[in-house]
Design a protein around this motif. Structure first.
Motif, PDB file in Angstrom:
ATOM      1  N   GLU A  44      15.147   2.698   5.476  1.00  0.00           N
ATOM      2  CA  GLU A  44      16.152   1.729   5.048  1.00  0.00           C
ATOM      3  C   GLU A  44      15.394   0.508   4.543  1.00  0.00           C
ATOM      4  N   VAL A  45      15.514   0.228   3.254  1.00  0.00           N
ATOM      5  CA  VAL A  45      14.639  -0.758   2.627  1.00  0.00           C
ATOM      6  C   VAL A  45      14.794  -2.139   3.258  1.00  0.00           C
ATOM      7  N   ALA A  46      16.019  -2.590   3.506  1.00  0.00           N
ATOM      8  CA  ALA A  46      16.225  -3.935   4.054  1.00  0.00           C
ATOM      9  C   ALA A  46      15.564  -4.066   5.423  1.00  0.00           C
ATOM     10  N   ASP A  47      15.758  -3.075   6.278  1.00  0.00           N
ATOM     11  CA  ASP A  47      15.154  -3.121   7.615  1.00  0.00           C
ATOM     12  C   ASP A  47      13.639  -3.028   7.544  1.00  0.00           C
ATOM     13  N   PHE A  48      13.155  -2.184   6.648  1.00  0.00           N
ATOM     14  CA  PHE A  48      11.710  -2.005   6.530  1.00  0.00           C
ATOM     15  C   PHE A  48      11.050  -3.273   5.993  1.00  0.00           C
ATOM     16  N   ARG A  49      11.696  -3.944   5.041  1.00  0.00           N
ATOM     17  CA  ARG A  49      11.165  -5.215   4.519  1.00  0.00           C
ATOM     18  C   ARG A  49      11.045  -6.230   5.647  1.00  0.00           C
ATOM     19  N   THR A  50      12.085  -6.322   6.471  1.00  0.00           N
ATOM     20  CA  THR A  50      12.052  -7.277   7.582  1.00  0.00           C
ATOM     21  C   THR A  50      10.912  -6.948   8.535  1.00  0.00           C
ATOM     22  N   ALA A  51      10.749  -5.653   8.828  1.00  0.00           N
ATOM     23  CA  ALA A  51       9.665  -5.249   9.716  1.00  0.00           C
ATOM     24  C   ALA A  51       8.298  -5.607   9.131  1.00  0.00           C
ATOM     25  N   LEU A  52       8.129  -5.425   7.823  1.00  0.00           N
ATOM     26  CA  LEU A  52       6.860  -5.766   7.182  1.00  0.00           C
ATOM     27  C   LEU A  52       6.604  -7.269   7.223  1.00  0.00           C
ATOM     28  N   GLU A  53       7.637  -8.043   6.956  1.00  0.00           N
ATOM     29  CA  GLU A  53       7.485  -9.498   6.880  1.00  0.00           C
ATOM     30  C   GLU A  53       7.249 -10.139   8.238  1.00  0.00           C
ATOM     31  N   THR A  54       7.721  -9.512   9.295  1.00  0.00           N
ATOM     32  CA  THR A  54       7.598 -10.096  10.634  1.00  0.00           C
ATOM     33  C   THR A  54       6.643  -9.324  11.544  1.00  0.00           C
ATOM     34  N   GLY A  55       6.213  -8.142  11.123  1.00  0.00           N
ATOM     35  CA  GLY A  55       5.413  -7.281  11.978  1.00  0.00           C
ATOM     36  C   GLY A  55       3.935  -7.607  11.945  1.00  0.00           C
ATOM     37  N   PRO A  56       3.131  -6.827  12.665  1.00  0.00           N
ATOM     38  CA  PRO A  56       1.685  -7.084  12.749  1.00  0.00           C
ATOM     39  C   PRO A  56       0.991  -6.867  11.419  1.00  0.00           C
ATOM     40  N   VAL A  57      -0.037  -7.664  11.167  1.00  0.00           N
ATOM     41  CA  VAL A  57      -0.843  -7.527   9.952  1.00  0.00           C
ATOM     42  C   VAL A  57      -2.311  -7.553  10.336  1.00  0.00           C
ATOM     43  N   ARG A  58      -3.112  -7.009   9.447  1.00  0.00           N
ATOM     44  CA  ARG A  58      -4.559  -7.079   9.544  1.00  0.00           C
ATOM     45  C   ARG A  58      -5.078  -7.788   8.304  1.00  0.00           C
ATOM     46  N   SER A  59      -6.326  -8.227   8.337  1.00  0.00           N
ATOM     47  CA  SER A  59      -6.976  -8.774   7.161  1.00  0.00           C
ATOM     48  C   SER A  59      -7.830  -7.703   6.512  1.00  0.00           C
ATOM     49  N   ASP A  60      -7.924  -7.760   5.177  1.00  0.00           N
ATOM     50  CA  ASP A  60      -8.842  -6.840   4.516  1.00  0.00           C
ATOM     51  C   ASP A  60     -10.273  -7.307   4.748  1.00  0.00           C
ATOM     52  N   GLU A  61     -11.239  -6.569   4.213  1.00  0.00           N
ATOM     53  CA  GLU A  61     -12.639  -6.878   4.515  1.00  0.00           C
ATOM     54  C   GLU A  61     -13.092  -8.203   3.914  1.00  0.00           C
ATOM     55  N   THR A  62     -12.345  -8.751   2.947  1.00  0.00           N
ATOM     56  CA  THR A  62     -12.682 -10.067   2.411  1.00  0.00           C
ATOM     57  C   THR A  62     -11.939 -11.173   3.134  1.00  0.00           C
ATOM     58  N   GLY A  63     -10.968 -10.807   3.952  1.00  0.00           N
ATOM     59  CA  GLY A  63     -10.190 -11.796   4.678  1.00  0.00           C
ATOM     60  C   GLY A  63      -9.180 -12.544   3.834  1.00  0.00           C
ATOM     61  N   THR A  64      -8.882 -12.052   2.629  1.00  0.00           N
ATOM     62  CA  THR A  64      -7.997 -12.780   1.715  1.00  0.00           C
ATOM     63  C   THR A  64      -6.608 -12.175   1.588  1.00  0.00           C
ATOM     64  N   HIS A  65      -6.416 -10.936   2.056  1.00  0.00           N
ATOM     65  CA  HIS A  65      -5.115 -10.283   1.905  1.00  0.00           C
ATOM     66  C   HIS A  65      -4.635  -9.748   3.249  1.00  0.00           C
ATOM     67  N   ASP A  66      -3.329  -9.840   3.442  1.00  0.00           N
ATOM     68  CA  ASP A  66      -2.723  -9.268   4.638  1.00  0.00           C
ATOM     69  C   ASP A  66      -2.446  -7.787   4.412  1.00  0.00           C
ATOM     70  N   LEU A  67      -2.797  -6.982   5.393  1.00  0.00           N
ATOM     71  CA  LEU A  67      -2.587  -5.543   5.330  1.00  0.00           C
ATOM     72  C   LEU A  67      -1.560  -5.123   6.372  1.00  0.00           C
ATOM     73  N   SER A  68      -0.701  -4.205   5.987  1.00  0.00           N
ATOM     74  CA  SER A  68       0.173  -3.530   6.936  1.00  0.00           C
ATOM     75  C   SER A  68      -0.414  -2.146   7.187  1.00  0.00           C
ATOM     76  N   VAL A  69      -0.496  -1.769   8.450  1.00  0.00           N
ATOM     77  CA  VAL A  69      -1.057  -0.478   8.828  1.00  0.00           C
ATOM     78  C   VAL A  69       0.100   0.425   9.254  1.00  0.00           C
ATOM     79  N   LEU A  70       0.293   1.526   8.528  1.00  0.00           N
ATOM     80  CA  LEU A  70       1.463   2.380   8.698  1.00  0.00           C
ATOM     81  C   LEU A  70       1.086   3.716   9.315  1.00  0.00           C
ATOM     82  N   ARG A  71       2.050   4.276  10.020  1.00  0.00           N
ATOM     83  CA  ARG A  71       1.916   5.640  10.516  1.00  0.00           C
ATOM     84  C   ARG A  71       3.294   6.285  10.493  1.00  0.00           C
ATOM     85  N   VAL A  72       3.368   7.498   9.941  1.00  0.00           N
ATOM     86  CA  VAL A  72       4.619   8.251   9.953  1.00  0.00           C
ATOM     87  C   VAL A  72       4.642   9.116  11.202  1.00  0.00           C
TER      88      VAL A  72
END
Length: 356
Positions: free
Chosen positions: A257-285
């Motif tokens: 569900e796109v609306a729910d998934f967007r909210t989860a991405l915007e509020t959920g855990p993030v990681r930094s990439d190896e340059t530390g400049t971008h937020d990454l979402s780590v997914l698992r199905v």
């Protein structure tokens, strides 16, 4: 004490990078509010953060960064000097190897240039439904490159073959494809790259439900919608063979569900990439077809895939559906975002390597 925002501003490290280096145990804040979790840094940590920013910009590995910071304040600087010298030597050797390989590749390209043939023809005229072309452009526009060093990607590919117009854009890290039906074209294949500003001007004319006319004449493309027109020159480049980049159907598919998934991405855990400049979402199905956002503690999970969070949010918006399919195959394979009702329009995102 400095807040994390002040430390980011004064050190040259982004907030996400500071969070990453805290989690990695490299630059741990002097105090963390136990209620809010907000990080605070001591004044003497600013010099350490600036040093960290320098070695990170130099591309030093995380393992070596740890040793540099641990040894920097000591009286014996021999280890630091040896680490810096060894890293510089690796960079020089890598550059020498890269120059040699690129020289060989350029020679191969020179040999092939005379054998290359263009897919353009003298004149092509066809019609396409305005809503279909508008939807196709909306699907791919977000993936067009803005890198001036890669002008051949700074537009939208119109790939016409038979009764189909494939509209494609890529910036290397993401690729989007959409299809519209056309009338009045034979079976020959024609490809042109429409510059992004011209593609945007075309999209602005696609408001009605009537067919519009597309014509290609040498290096010029024209779209006519009633008495309005958008025209200009195509990019004088060859687009990469995007069909080689398309993923196979993934074995892990999740309907979100796109609306729910967007909210989860915007509020959920993030990681930094190896340059530390971008937020990454780590997914698992999961086995039940749901998507989980993995936190740091899930790092040993071999089924997780990291992706640029901003790019994923853009792809969800371009999908223009309440529900979309996320398709994953492996941690190193692209993620596909497809429409449940029309899988001819989709985008793929390249996975991002996580720091060890």
């Amino acid at each position: 004490m400095r807040s994390i925002g002040e430390m980011a501003r004064d050190s040259g490290l982004g907030v996400s990078a500071l969070r990453f280096y805290d989690r990695a145990g490299v630059l741990v804040p002097a105090w963390v509010d136990p209620v809010s979790g907000y990080r605070w840094y001591a004044p003497e940590q600013l010099d350490e953060a600036r040093l960290l920013a320098r070695v990170r910009r130099a591309g030093m590995s995380l393992a070596d960064i740890r040793l540099v910071l641990a040894s920097w304040s000591g009286t014996d600087t021999d280890l630091v000097r040896k680490l810096l010298t060894a890293h510089l030597r690796r960079l020089q050797l890598g550059l020498s190897d890269a120059r040699s390989e690129f020289s060989a590749l350029r020679a191969l390209l020179d040999q092939r240039e005379n054998l290359m043939t263009s897919l353009r023809v003298a004149t092509v005229r066809l019609t396409v439904a305005a809503p279909e072309l508008a939807a196709a452009l909306d699907t791919v526009r977000f993936a067009a490159s803005t890198d001036p060093e890669l002008p051949m990607l700074g537009g939208v590919l119109f790939d016409i073959e038979g009764e189909n117009l494939h509209v494609v854009a890529t910036d290397r890290y993401r690729l989007a494809v959409a299809t519209a039906a056309v009338d009045g074209h034979d079976e020959s294949r024609v490809q042109v790259i429409v510059p992004t500003p011209l593609a945007d001007a075309m999209r602005a004319l696609l408001h009605g439900g009537e067919p519009v006319r597309l014509s290609f004449d040498g290096d010029r493309v024209t779209l006519e919608a009633g008495d309005r027109q958008a025209a200009g020159r195509c990019l004088d480049h060859d687009f990469p063979d995007y069909r080689r980049l398309l993923p196979h159907t993934g074995d892990r598919r999740a309907l979100v569900e796109v609306a729910d998934f967007r909210t989860a991405l915007e509020t959920g855990p993030v990681r930094s990439d190896e340059t530390g400049t971008h937020d990454l979402s780590v997914l698992r199905v999961e086995k039940d077809g749901t998507v989980t956002l993995c936190a740091d503690g899930d790092d040993r999970d071999q089924d997780r895939v990291a992706v640029n969070r901003e790019f994923l949010l853009d792809a969800l918006a371009a999908g223009a559906r309440d529900r979309l399919i996320l398709e994953l195959t492996a941690t190193t394979a692209p993620i596909a975002i497809r429409r449940p009702d029309d899988e001819s329009g989709f985008s793929i995102l390249m996975p991002v390597r996580l720091e060890d």
